[in-house]
Write a protein that holds these residues in place. Structure first.
Motif, PDB file in Angstrom:
ATOM      1  N   TYR A   1      13.416   6.008  21.930  1.00 51.22           N
ATOM      2  CA  TYR A   1      13.537   4.523  21.897  1.00 51.22           C
ATOM      3  C   TYR A   1      12.666   4.568  20.646  1.00 51.22           C
TER       4      TYR A   1
ATOM      5  N   ARG B   1      12.495  11.553  24.882  1.00 56.17           N
ATOM      6  CA  ARG B   1      11.470  11.696  26.732  1.00 56.17           C
ATOM      7  C   ARG B   1      13.436  12.397  27.421  1.00 56.17           C
TER       8      ARG B   1
ATOM      9  N   LYS C   1      14.748   8.986  31.332  1.00 51.60           N
ATOM     10  CA  LYS C   1      15.550   8.154  30.889  1.00 51.60           C
ATOM     11  C   LYS C   1      14.204   7.100  31.419  1.00 51.60           C
ATOM     12  N   ILE C   2      13.621   6.284  30.462  1.00 46.68           N
ATOM     13  CA  ILE C   2      12.702   4.778  30.662  1.00 46.68           C
ATOM     14  C   ILE C   2      13.656   3.319  31.489  1.00 46.68           C
ATOM     15  N   ASN C   3      13.281   3.363  32.995  1.00 47.83           N
ATOM     16  CA  ASN C   3      13.633   2.202  33.658  1.00 47.83           C
ATOM     17  C   ASN C   3      12.540   0.758  33.635  1.00 47.83           C
ATOM     18  N   ARG C   4      11.557   1.170  32.538  1.00 50.57           N
ATOM     19  CA  ARG C   4      10.698  -0.203  32.923  1.00 50.57           C
ATOM     20  C   ARG C   4      10.694  -0.497  31.496  1.00 50.57           C
TER      21      ARG C   4
ATOM     22  N   VAL D   1       8.796  -1.298  28.525  1.00 48.49           N
ATOM     23  CA  VAL D   1       7.008  -0.137  27.212  1.00 48.49           C
ATOM     24  C   VAL D   1       7.350  -0.784  26.091  1.00 48.49           C
TER      25      VAL D   1
ATOM     26  N   GLU E   1      16.241   1.343  23.173  1.00 42.53           N
ATOM     27  CA  GLU E   1      16.607   2.601  22.777  1.00 42.53           C
ATOM     28  C   GLU E   1      17.509   3.268  22.609  1.00 42.53           C
TER      29      GLU E   1
END
Length: 172
Positions: free
Chosen positions: A128, A139, A142-145, A147, A169
């Motif tokens: 990211y 990471r 996966k970031i799902n919110r 940030v 991303e």
């Protein structure tokens, strides 16, 4: 609340309580606990906030005693730093932690150990990037919110979330 199968160590707990009390931290002195977590494999120790729990890897017992004490001081420094910060967000191995390490007699402590424990390497498949500073954060998951870049939010928004610094991303 104990987070995992941790066997309490009364002697180390008492040392932490006396140390916290001597530093003028009565709440930490009252609540701190130290235990041995047999499930730990790669890490030497862990400090849980706000539980005020320190978990140590039993493999430390196979090393010279100074490694136990260095690790205990390292983890107690985390709890001291968080106790002093209150609700203010701080970096895990930031200035507050380094100051606490110095008070505990380990002024040049490093964030990570070099003990002979097997290493767990996880591939960081997600990246990211911050649109402001162009820093990249890699990471495992996966970031799902939404940030945002913590450094930019601190610098330009007084530490508050700001969509201008939302991480995007990046394809690897």
């Amino acid at each position: 609340m104990l987070r995992s199968p941790t066997k309490n160590d009364g002697g180390l707990t008492e040392w932490c309580r006396e140390t916290a009390s001597a530093l003028g931290m009565p709440e930490l002195a009252r609540r701190v606990r130290v235990g041995w977590n047999g499930r730990m494999q790669t890490t030497a120790g862990r400090a849980w906030w706000p539980d005020r729990l320190i978990e140590l890897n039993p493999k430390l017992k196979e090393l010279p005693p100074e490694e136990i004490w260095r690790t205990l001081r390292h983890e107690l420094a985390h709890l001291i730093a968080y106790e002093r910060a209150g609700r203010r967000r701080i970096e895990v191995h930031g200035a507050e932690w380094r100051a606490a390490c110095a008070e505990l007699g380990i002024p040049h402590e490093q964030p990570f150990h070099n003990l002979p424990f097997k290493r767990k390497r996880m591939k960081r498949n997600f990246a990211y990037v911050c649109p402001q500073c162009a820093s990249t954060i890699r990471r495992v998951k996966k970031i799902n919110r939404m940030v945002a870049c913590y450094a930019c939010c601190r610098k330009y928004s007084g530490g508050l979330f700001d969509t201008r610094f939302r991480l995007h991303e990046q394809k690897l």
